[in-house]
Each structure stands twice: as structure tokens, then as C-alpha cells.
Design an enzyme around this catalytic site. Structure first.
Site, PDB file in Angstrom:
ATOM      1  CB  SER A 187      -0.884   0.022   1.247  1.00 18.95           C
ATOM      2  OG  SER A 187      -1.799  -1.033   1.224  1.00 18.95           O
ATOM      3  N   GLY A 188       0.537   2.196  -0.836  1.00 24.20           N
ATOM      4  CA  GLY A 188       1.291   3.439  -0.898  1.00 24.20           C
ATOM      5  C   GLY A 188       2.439   3.428  -1.898  1.00 24.20           C
TER       6      GLY A 188
ATOM      7  NE  ARG B 272      -8.876   4.185  -0.152  1.00 26.00           N
ATOM      8  CZ  ARG B 272      -7.897   3.380  -0.509  1.00 26.00           C
ATOM      9  NH1 ARG B 272      -7.248   3.559  -1.652  1.00 26.00           N
ATOM     10  NH2 ARG B 272      -7.539   2.380   0.258  1.00 26.00           N
TER      11      ARG B 272
ATOM     12  NE  ARG C 191      -4.077   5.040   0.274  1.00 22.24           N
ATOM     13  CZ  ARG C 191      -3.638   4.017  -0.419  1.00 22.24           C
ATOM     14  NH1 ARG C 191      -3.203   4.194  -1.646  1.00 22.24           N
ATOM     15  NH2 ARG C 191      -3.640   2.817   0.089  1.00 22.24           N
TER      16      ARG C 191
ATOM     17  NE  ARG D 260      -5.037   0.472   3.715  1.00 21.67           N
ATOM     18  CZ  ARG D 260      -5.449   0.001   2.546  1.00 21.67           C
ATOM     19  NH1 ARG D 260      -4.572  -0.372   1.636  1.00 21.67           N
ATOM     20  NH2 ARG D 260      -6.727  -0.096   2.268  1.00 21.67           N
TER      21      ARG D 260
END
Length: 189
Positions: A11-12, A42, A134, A144
Site C-alpha cells: 500500500s502506498g 474513496r 491519502r 497496512r
């Protein structure tokens, strides 16, 4: 044989950002495989473009029917790659690109062994910063971060590893585009 490219990584790492820019490069002729999820939208996302958003009940009915190539529960939400979507895209004969988590990438590679897994990564601090930027909720952020180490163990098994360093998105996109061009030119010859 339709070339399939799988973007994966923690993630990211920038998978969605890279994908969005790749899709704007019309010469690549990429078709995006849209996966299904039960997570909420989102801000700025749209069903059918970013994911097919559905509820748990509908997802689990489809899962029991065997409708997914692969599926997994990640961070408390279901994700899956619908077989119908893959058949539709393969019929177009254009390169297919999709984003999958590490578990999904492993499964799809087993089912589609000629697919190319591109593992995107970044420094741990950068991954955390991007997740915070985010607006990831704190309990989700902790989960995460805990998963990053486990996901990064897969990078040695990927076909390609690309580090997506801060401020270097254009370079990352160009490197992925070169891989796609090289693989699709070979397929056409």
C-alpha cells in the site's frame, strides 16, 4: 495470446498513480482490468473505473458461484478478479493491465503463467507518508504498515521490481511503459 501485466506491491507504492498515467499513453493500447471490491468508495473514485464496488452479500454469492479468477479478504474487505471481465478483455486482443495485492498476483500468475508481475515499491517512510496523505484511517494505517514487510518479501518472486521514489513518478511510469512495450512488441512479431 493477450499480454497481461499485473501491478502489485505494498500500500502506498503508487500502483494507482502509475496505472492512471499508463492508461493515458494511447500507444500502449492498454485495457484496464477493473477488479471488484466491497470496500467503500474513496473521494474521487467511481464504480466501473477504479473498482466495481459491491456489498459483501453480492460478492460472496459470486464467490460461491466460482465467478472470480481470484479473491481475497484484505483489511476486512473483499477483492476479486471477475472471470467475465477477463474474458471480455481478452476478446479485445489488447494488452491487459491490472492492480492486485500480492496474494492476488500470485494466484493470477499461477492461472496465467505468461503474465508479467511488476512489483512497485518505495522506501518504508515514503510508503507511510503516502498512506497518511491519502487520509487512511489510523487503525487501517496500522494494519497496512504491518502488512508491508510481508508484501515486500514477494518482490524477489516478481518478474520486475521498480522503486517508485518520491518525486520520480514520471520516471517510474516510463520504466513500466518500456517493459510493456518490450513484451507487447515480442508478442506481435
Amino acid at each position: 495470446m493477450t499480454p497481461i501485466f499485473i501491478l502489485t506491491g505494498p500500500s502506498g507504492a503508487g500502483k494507482s498513480s502509475v496505472l492512471d498515467r499508463l492508461l493515458k499513453r494511447k500507444a500502449l493500447r492498454l485495457k484496464r482490468f477493473v477488479t471488484t471490491t466491497t470496500r467503500p468508495l474513496r473521494p474521487g473514485e467511481k464504480s466501473g473505473r477504479d473498482y466495481w464496488f459491491t456489498d459483501d452479500k453480492t460478492f460472496l454469492v459470486e464467490k460461491r458461484r466460482g465467478s472470480f479468477y481470484e479473491s481475497a479478504k484484505v483489511y476486512g474487505r473483499w477483492y476479486g478478479s471477475h472471470k467475465r471481465e477477463m474474458r471480455r478483455l481478452k476478446a479485445l486482443g489488447r494488452p491487459i493491465i491490472l492492480i492486485l495485492n500480492v496474494a492476488g498476483a500470485k494466484t493470477l500468475k499461477r492461472l496465467e503463467p505468461k503474465s508479467t508481475i511488476i512489483f512497485l515499491d518505495a522506501a518504508r517512510g515514503e510508503l507511510v507518508r503516502r498512506l497518511q496523505a491519502r487520509g487512511t484511517a489510523m487503525n487501517d494505517l496500522k494494519r497496512r504498515i504491518a502488512t508491508i514487510t510481508k508484501e515486500e518479501q514477494f518482490r524477489k518472486k516478481a518478474d520486475v521490481l521498480i522503486m517508485n521514489e518520491s518525486g520520480d513518478l514520471s520516471r517510474t511510469v516510463s520504466r513500466v511503459a518500456e517493459i510493456i512495450r518490450a513484451k507487447t512488441v515480442k508478442k506481435r512479431l
